[in-house]
Design a protein around this motif. Sequence first.
Motif, PDB file in Angstrom:
ATOM      1  N   GLU A  63       7.630  33.452  24.694  1.00 54.52           N
ATOM      2  CA  GLU A  63       6.634  34.188  23.927  1.00 54.52           C
ATOM      3  C   GLU A  63       7.026  34.394  22.466  1.00 54.52           C
ATOM      4  N   TYR A  64       8.326  34.334  22.178  1.00 52.34           N
ATOM      5  CA  TYR A  64       8.766  34.652  20.825  1.00 52.34           C
ATOM      6  C   TYR A  64       9.502  33.499  20.142  1.00 52.34           C
ATOM      7  N   GLY A  65       9.786  32.443  20.868  1.00 51.96           N
ATOM      8  CA  GLY A  65      10.317  31.229  20.248  1.00 51.96           C
ATOM      9  C   GLY A  65      11.729  31.305  19.725  1.00 51.96           C
ATOM     10  N   VAL A  66      12.608  32.104  20.366  1.00 51.43           N
ATOM     11  CA  VAL A  66      14.001  32.105  19.912  1.00 51.43           C
ATOM     12  C   VAL A  66      14.603  30.738  20.189  1.00 51.43           C
ATOM     13  N   ARG A  67      15.542  30.335  19.351  1.00 50.16           N
ATOM     14  CA  ARG A  67      16.111  28.988  19.416  1.00 50.16           C
ATOM     15  C   ARG A  67      17.515  28.943  20.003  1.00 50.16           C
ATOM     16  N   GLY A  68      18.073  30.102  20.351  1.00 51.85           N
ATOM     17  CA  GLY A  68      19.395  30.132  20.934  1.00 51.85           C
ATOM     18  C   GLY A  68      19.785  31.553  21.277  1.00 51.85           C
ATOM     19  N   PHE A  69      21.010  31.718  21.805  1.00 55.56           N
ATOM     20  CA  PHE A  69      21.495  33.021  22.229  1.00 55.56           C
ATOM     21  C   PHE A  69      22.924  33.242  21.747  1.00 55.56           C
ATOM     22  N   LYS A  70      23.167  34.445  21.233  1.00 54.35           N
ATOM     23  CA  LYS A  70      24.500  34.811  20.755  1.00 54.35           C
ATOM     24  C   LYS A  70      25.196  35.655  21.824  1.00 54.35           C
ATOM     25  N   PHE A  71      26.430  35.279  22.160  1.00 55.71           N
ATOM     26  CA  PHE A  71      27.265  36.041  23.077  1.00 55.71           C
ATOM     27  C   PHE A  71      28.520  36.503  22.332  1.00 55.71           C
ATOM     28  N   HIS A  72      28.939  37.727  22.634  1.00 57.87           N
ATOM     29  CA  HIS A  72      30.157  38.280  22.037  1.00 57.87           C
ATOM     30  C   HIS A  72      31.038  38.782  23.176  1.00 57.87           C
ATOM     31  N   PRO A  73      31.835  37.888  23.781  1.00 55.01           N
ATOM     32  CA  PRO A  73      32.593  38.266  24.975  1.00 55.01           C
ATOM     33  C   PRO A  73      33.476  39.495  24.801  1.00 55.01           C
ATOM     34  N   SER A  74      34.101  39.666  23.643  1.00 58.23           N
ATOM     35  CA  SER A  74      34.981  40.821  23.452  1.00 58.23           C
ATOM     36  C   SER A  74      34.200  42.124  23.493  1.00 58.23           C
ATOM     37  N   VAL A  75      33.060  42.160  22.831  1.00 53.50           N
ATOM     38  CA  VAL A  75      32.253  43.372  22.760  1.00 53.50           C
ATOM     39  C   VAL A  75      31.467  43.583  24.057  1.00 53.50           C
ATOM     40  N   GLN A  76      31.026  42.502  24.683  1.00 47.36           N
ATOM     41  CA  GLN A  76      30.274  42.600  25.930  1.00 47.36           C
ATOM     42  C   GLN A  76      31.189  42.676  27.156  1.00 47.36           C
ATOM     43  N   ALA A  77      32.490  42.490  26.928  1.00 40.77           N
ATOM     44  CA  ALA A  77      33.506  42.640  27.978  1.00 40.77           C
ATOM     45  C   ALA A  77      33.251  41.721  29.178  1.00 40.77           C
ATOM     46  N   PHE A  78      33.151  40.423  28.903  1.00 42.22           N
ATOM     47  CA  PHE A  78      33.022  39.466  29.992  1.00 42.22           C
ATOM     48  C   PHE A  78      33.686  38.160  29.577  1.00 42.22           C
ATOM     49  N   TYR A  79      34.209  37.445  30.575  1.00 44.47           N
ATOM     50  CA  TYR A  79      34.711  36.101  30.318  1.00 44.47           C
ATOM     51  C   TYR A  79      33.530  35.136  30.315  1.00 44.47           C
ATOM     52  N   PRO A  80      33.444  34.255  29.334  1.00 44.70           N
ATOM     53  CA  PRO A  80      32.303  33.336  29.282  1.00 44.70           C
ATOM     54  C   PRO A  80      32.103  32.516  30.543  1.00 44.70           C
ATOM     55  N   ASN A  81      33.167  32.235  31.279  1.00 42.17           N
ATOM     56  CA  ASN A  81      33.039  31.446  32.504  1.00 42.17           C
ATOM     57  C   ASN A  81      32.835  32.307  33.744  1.00 42.17           C
ATOM     58  N   ASP A  82      32.533  33.588  33.550  1.00 41.22           N
ATOM     59  CA  ASP A  82      32.193  34.474  34.663  1.00 41.22           C
ATOM     60  C   ASP A  82      30.844  34.023  35.234  1.00 41.22           C
ATOM     61  N   ARG A  83      30.798  33.797  36.542  1.00 42.38           N
ATOM     62  CA  ARG A  83      29.565  33.308  37.169  1.00 42.38           C
ATOM     63  C   ARG A  83      28.405  34.287  36.998  1.00 42.38           C
ATOM     64  N   GLU A  84      28.682  35.524  36.659  1.00 36.66           N
ATOM     65  CA  GLU A  84      27.611  36.492  36.416  1.00 36.66           C
ATOM     66  C   GLU A  84      26.728  36.061  35.259  1.00 36.66           C
ATOM     67  N   ALA A  85      27.306  35.323  34.295  1.00 39.45           N
ATOM     68  CA  ALA A  85      26.541  34.875  33.126  1.00 39.45           C
ATOM     69  C   ALA A  85      25.819  33.558  33.363  1.00 39.45           C
ATOM     70  N   TYR A  86      26.101  32.867  34.447  1.00 39.52           N
ATOM     71  CA  TYR A  86      25.571  31.515  34.632  1.00 39.52           C
ATOM     72  C   TYR A  86      24.046  31.447  34.729  1.00 39.52           C
ATOM     73  N   PRO A  87      23.364  32.419  35.326  1.00 41.14           N
ATOM     74  CA  PRO A  87      21.894  32.339  35.313  1.00 41.14           C
ATOM     75  C   PRO A  87      21.307  32.317  33.903  1.00 41.14           C
ATOM     76  N   LEU A  88      21.947  33.012  32.971  1.00 39.88           N
ATOM     77  CA  LEU A  88      21.497  32.947  31.582  1.00 39.88           C
ATOM     78  C   LEU A  88      21.704  31.551  31.011  1.00 39.88           C
ATOM     79  N   TYR A  89      22.862  30.971  31.286  1.00 38.25           N
ATOM     80  CA  TYR A  89      23.135  29.620  30.789  1.00 38.25           C
ATOM     81  C   TYR A  89      22.158  28.608  31.387  1.00 38.25           C
ATOM     82  N   GLU A  90      21.812  28.798  32.657  1.00 38.89           N
ATOM     83  CA  GLU A  90      20.863  27.887  33.292  1.00 38.89           C
ATOM     84  C   GLU A  90      19.524  27.908  32.558  1.00 38.89           C
ATOM     85  N   LEU A  91      19.102  29.095  32.156  1.00 37.09           N
ATOM     86  CA  LEU A  91      17.844  29.232  31.426  1.00 37.09           C
ATOM     87  C   LEU A  91      17.943  28.588  30.048  1.00 37.09           C
TER      88      LEU A  91
END
Length: 315
Positions: free
Chosen positions: A125-153
């Motif tokens: 609906e809004y046409g964003v072209r990408g997503f910013k992740f900040h693992p240190s501030v969001q406190a997650f490892y990028p390869n954490d499977r919890e984030a994978y549904p976002l990557y799939e999208l």
Amino acid sequence: MSAARLSRIDPDRLVAIDVHTHAHRSVDRVDQQHLGNEAMGEYFGVGTMPTYTVPELADYYRERRMAAVVFTVDSISQTGVEPEPSNFEIAQLAAEHSDVLIPFASIDPRRGRAGIDLARSLILEYGVRGFKFHPSVQAFYPNDREAYPLYELIEEHELIALFHSGQTGVGAGQPGGGGVRLKYANPLHLDDVAADFPGMDIIIAHPSFPWQDEALSVATHKPRVYIDLSGWSPKYFPPQLVQYANTILKHKMLFGSDFPVITPDRWMRDFEQLDIKDEVRPLILKENAVRLFGLQSQTSESEHEGEHTNAGRDR
């Protein structure tokens, strides 16, 4: 990647494309005009760091004949506070300034299913072209499977995932570093992400102190991994980063400032003094980003449309 939503950006009219800028203030906060972050400003030696709304940022870059990727950071799981300005405000206002701005969104992976729904809305609906992740501030490892549904999208819609890497100015010098843990920002964790999502373009943000070699290794090994050079003045780039930028990664290095932490004026002034080959400079400043974002010359498109119209008349 379709460039339809970026059609007002004409790369031929630009001197550079900054792939890493922040909007820190909502247009609704007129009472807070240009008040900034003292702690971050002190860390980067710029005094009180000013804040910008999306329209102000657009004017700033338009004056410099540059385009910019703009985003916020959503870390609601750690702060309990929604990002300001919101993803929706950034996307809506960037659309009004689409001659110079490319909107990214930021979704805290710990939002779960609600975050997926939010990301899908921002894409469709809004046409964003990408997503910013900040693992240190969001406190997650990028390869954490919890984030994978976002990557799939993100992969499904052929968008870009940009990850902070290395040490961060957020929390620097504060007691306990403000609770920010640097371990999450080792770019080697992105090797798993790149392997598991081979159709997703990934940008490793910043010279990745103290893991520069890891970032170079991942970008060399994985074909759709790029490095943006934001957050540091080029005069402080480590030698191996300069070496790879001049050679085997010359098509995968991207200009980024981390504005307003570092201004594009300062970054480019220091970049002029860096030992970069003449033929590589335009790649880093603009051409690599043009290719990554699928931007097309408006002049070429207009000429093509004119030729098509004239051909129709001839028939």
